[in-house]
Motif scaffolding. Structure first.
Motif, PDB file in Angstrom:
ATOM      1  N   GLY A   1      24.503  55.797 -66.077  1.00 50.20           N
ATOM      2  CA  GLY A   1      25.568  55.104 -66.795  1.00 50.20           C
ATOM      3  C   GLY A   1      25.098  54.098 -67.820  1.00 50.20           C
ATOM      4  N   SER A   2      23.907  54.280 -68.402  1.00 54.17           N
ATOM      5  CA  SER A   2      23.444  53.342 -69.417  1.00 54.17           C
ATOM      6  C   SER A   2      24.263  53.478 -70.691  1.00 54.17           C
ATOM      7  CB  SER A   2      21.972  53.591 -69.724  1.00 54.17           C
ATOM      8  OG  SER A   2      21.507  52.646 -70.665  1.00 54.17           O
ATOM      9  N   THR A   3      24.444  52.374 -71.402  1.00 54.44           N
ATOM     10  CA  THR A   3      25.180  52.366 -72.669  1.00 54.44           C
ATOM     11  C   THR A   3      24.384  51.571 -73.692  1.00 54.44           C
ATOM     12  OG1 THR A   3      26.374  50.313 -72.192  1.00 54.44           O
ATOM     13  CG2 THR A   3      27.354  52.366 -71.367  1.00 54.44           C
ATOM     14  N   THR A   4      24.943  51.430 -74.871  1.00 55.27           N
ATOM     15  CA  THR A   4      24.271  50.657 -75.917  1.00 55.27           C
ATOM     16  C   THR A   4      24.383  49.153 -75.666  1.00 55.27           C
ATOM     17  OG1 THR A   4      26.268  50.806 -77.268  1.00 55.27           O
ATOM     18  CG2 THR A   4      24.538  52.433 -77.668  1.00 55.27           C
ATOM     19  N   ALA A   5      25.150  48.746 -74.673  1.00 57.73           N
ATOM     20  CA  ALA A   5      25.205  47.341 -74.250  1.00 57.73           C
ATOM     21  C   ALA A   5      24.354  47.171 -72.995  1.00 57.73           C
ATOM     22  CB  ALA A   5      26.643  46.935 -73.956  1.00 57.73           C
ATOM     23  N   TRP A   6      23.809  45.993 -72.804  1.00 55.35           N
ATOM     24  CA  TRP A   6      23.023  45.720 -71.614  1.00 55.35           C
ATOM     25  C   TRP A   6      23.905  45.786 -70.360  1.00 55.35           C
ATOM     26  CZ3 TRP A   6      17.876  45.225 -70.884  1.00 55.35           C
ATOM     27  CH2 TRP A   6      17.073  45.025 -72.009  1.00 55.35           C
ATOM     28  N   SER A   7      23.346  46.329 -69.294  1.00 58.73           N
ATOM     29  CA  SER A   7      24.010  46.344 -67.992  1.00 58.73           C
ATOM     30  C   SER A   7      22.932  46.278 -66.917  1.00 58.73           C
ATOM     31  CB  SER A   7      24.874  47.589 -67.807  1.00 58.73           C
ATOM     32  OG  SER A   7      24.084  48.769 -67.875  1.00 58.73           O
ATOM     33  N   TYR A   8      23.333  45.939 -65.710  1.00 58.83           N
ATOM     34  CA  TYR A   8      22.348  45.816 -64.633  1.00 58.83           C
ATOM     35  C   TYR A   8      22.589  46.894 -63.592  1.00 58.83           C
ATOM     36  CZ  TYR A   8      18.716  43.488 -61.999  1.00 58.83           C
ATOM     37  OH  TYR A   8      17.529  43.207 -61.380  1.00 58.83           O
ATOM     38  N   LYS A   9      21.513  47.580 -63.215  1.00 60.04           N
ATOM     39  CA  LYS A   9      21.575  48.653 -62.239  1.00 60.04           C
ATOM     40  C   LYS A   9      20.834  48.238 -60.962  1.00 60.04           C
ATOM     41  CE  LYS A   9      23.410  51.178 -65.465  1.00 60.04           C
ATOM     42  NZ  LYS A   9      24.853  51.440 -65.472  1.00 60.04           N
ATOM     43  N   THR A  10      21.423  48.539 -59.824  1.00 56.36           N
ATOM     44  CA  THR A  10      20.750  48.331 -58.543  1.00 56.36           C
ATOM     45  C   THR A  10      20.829  49.628 -57.756  1.00 56.36           C
ATOM     46  OG1 THR A  10      22.780  47.486 -57.508  1.00 56.36           O
ATOM     47  CG2 THR A  10      21.251  45.867 -58.427  1.00 56.36           C
ATOM     48  N   ALA A  11      19.774  49.935 -57.022  1.00 52.22           N
ATOM     49  CA  ALA A  11      19.743  51.160 -56.230  1.00 52.22           C
ATOM     50  C   ALA A  11      18.899  50.929 -54.988  1.00 52.22           C
ATOM     51  CB  ALA A  11      19.178  52.316 -57.046  1.00 52.22           C
ATOM     52  N   SER A  12      19.461  51.280 -53.853  1.00 54.19           N
ATOM     53  CA  SER A  12      18.714  51.222 -52.596  1.00 54.19           C
ATOM     54  C   SER A  12      18.019  52.555 -52.367  1.00 54.19           C
ATOM     55  CB  SER A  12      19.654  50.930 -51.421  1.00 54.19           C
ATOM     56  OG  SER A  12      20.256  49.664 -51.558  1.00 54.19           O
ATOM     57  N   LEU A  13      16.836  52.495 -51.780  1.00 54.60           N
ATOM     58  CA  LEU A  13      16.118  53.713 -51.465  1.00 54.60           C
ATOM     59  C   LEU A  13      16.746  54.350 -50.232  1.00 54.60           C
ATOM     60  CD1 LEU A  13      14.143  52.125 -53.324  1.00 54.60           C
ATOM     61  CD2 LEU A  13      12.288  53.246 -52.074  1.00 54.60           C
ATOM     62  N   ALA A  14      17.068  55.639 -50.316  1.00 58.94           N
ATOM     63  CA  ALA A  14      17.672  56.332 -49.182  1.00 58.94           C
ATOM     64  C   ALA A  14      16.756  56.248 -47.965  1.00 58.94           C
ATOM     65  CB  ALA A  14      17.958  57.786 -49.549  1.00 58.94           C
ATOM     66  N   ASN A  15      15.474  56.370 -48.215  1.00 55.82           N
ATOM     67  CA  ASN A  15      14.454  56.179 -47.176  1.00 55.82           C
ATOM     68  C   ASN A  15      13.404  55.239 -47.743  1.00 55.82           C
ATOM     69  OD1 ASN A  15      15.331  58.226 -45.091  1.00 55.82           O
ATOM     70  ND2 ASN A  15      15.052  59.592 -46.844  1.00 55.82           N
ATOM     71  N   ALA A  16      13.130  54.159 -47.052  1.00 59.23           N
ATOM     72  CA  ALA A  16      12.184  53.165 -47.554  1.00 59.23           C
ATOM     73  C   ALA A  16      10.841  53.810 -47.879  1.00 59.23           C
ATOM     74  CB  ALA A  16      11.998  52.058 -46.524  1.00 59.23           C
ATOM     75  N   ALA A  17      10.267  53.437 -49.022  1.00 57.86           N
ATOM     76  CA  ALA A  17       8.959  53.948 -49.418  1.00 57.86           C
ATOM     77  C   ALA A  17       7.876  53.201 -48.644  1.00 57.86           C
ATOM     78  CB  ALA A  17       8.752  53.781 -50.913  1.00 57.86           C
TER      79      ALA A  17
END
Length: 235
Positions: A155-171
């Protein structure tokens, strides 16, 4: 009496081992330099950020198009965008391609210290793309030669936004063994100009932890505690 004493001793060792697990925290880059800005995860070495699969040559750290608008979580504190340097890459368009001359990525390494293991559980980053830049992101690692997704965002756009994502299984991080992680950007369309950054990130955070590896004697006592408890139940 002997049984009670043995149970208490083993329980004490179990408590001590559990207490060693909680070296949790965050790593943070504000992109003023390629080195991490802060790291409060003890016994974890963090490598410098680099760019890869760049479409031509671009400086990674610049003040062009500074971050704006978003907030993010930094050590449980809501924090504003840093609005200074950011890291840029010239990304190719199309589907994800992890090979040479494929999708652009930002790369870093994590190494748990001697006598410790570690894990990475989440990633966050500010992002901005031009009209030809990436719209999808995936975090992968050298543990399986960058073959599978650990966490994804879109969902990136030409405006700044912040993305967060949890790992489904911890690395997992083995002791004294460097693991390389790559944040790939892909899915853009159009005709990007080689040597011109069309993807930028800022304020990248990693959430993780380290834990001391129990001494062999402690592991043996944990097993003994289970044996004693089992016998007490039978009696």
């Amino acid at each position: 009496m002997k049984k009670n004493t043995m149970t208490l001793m083993a329980a004490g060792v179990c408590a001590a081992v559990v207490a060693q697990v909680a070296n949790a925290g965050m790593v943070y880059w504000n992109m003023e330099t390629a080195s991490s800005t802060s790291n409060n995860i003890s016994n974890l070495t963090v490598g410098s950020l680099t760019q890869g699969n760049n479409n031509g040559t671009t400086a990674m750290l610049t003040t062009t198009s500074p971050s704006s608008v978003y907030t993010f979580n930094l050590n449980s504190v809501t924090t504003n965008y840093s609005a200074a340097n950011n890291a840029g890459a010239a990304a190719r368009t199309g589907v994800l391609a992890t090979g040479t001359s494929g999708s652009a990525y930002f790369e870093f390494t994590l190494t748990a210290g001697a006598g410790y293991t570690g894990s990475l559980t989440a990633i966050g980053f500010g992002t901005r793309s031009t009209s030809t830049g990436p719209i999808s992101f995936t975090l992968r690692s050298s543990a399986d030669s960058y073959g599978s997704d650990l966490a994804t965002a879109s969902g990136s756009t030409t405006a700044w936004s912040y993305k967060t994502a949890s790992l489904a299984n911890a690395a997992s991080l083995g002791q004294s063994t460097a693991v390389t992680f790559r944040l790939y950007g892909y899915g853009g369309t159009g005709a990007p100009t080689a040597g011109t950054a069309n993807w930028r990130i800022d304020d990248m955070t990693l959430t993780g932890s380290t834990a001391a590896i129990p001494a062999p004697g402690a592991v043996a006592l944990i097993g003994l505690a289970g044996l004693v408890a089992s016998r007490r139940r039978r009696n």
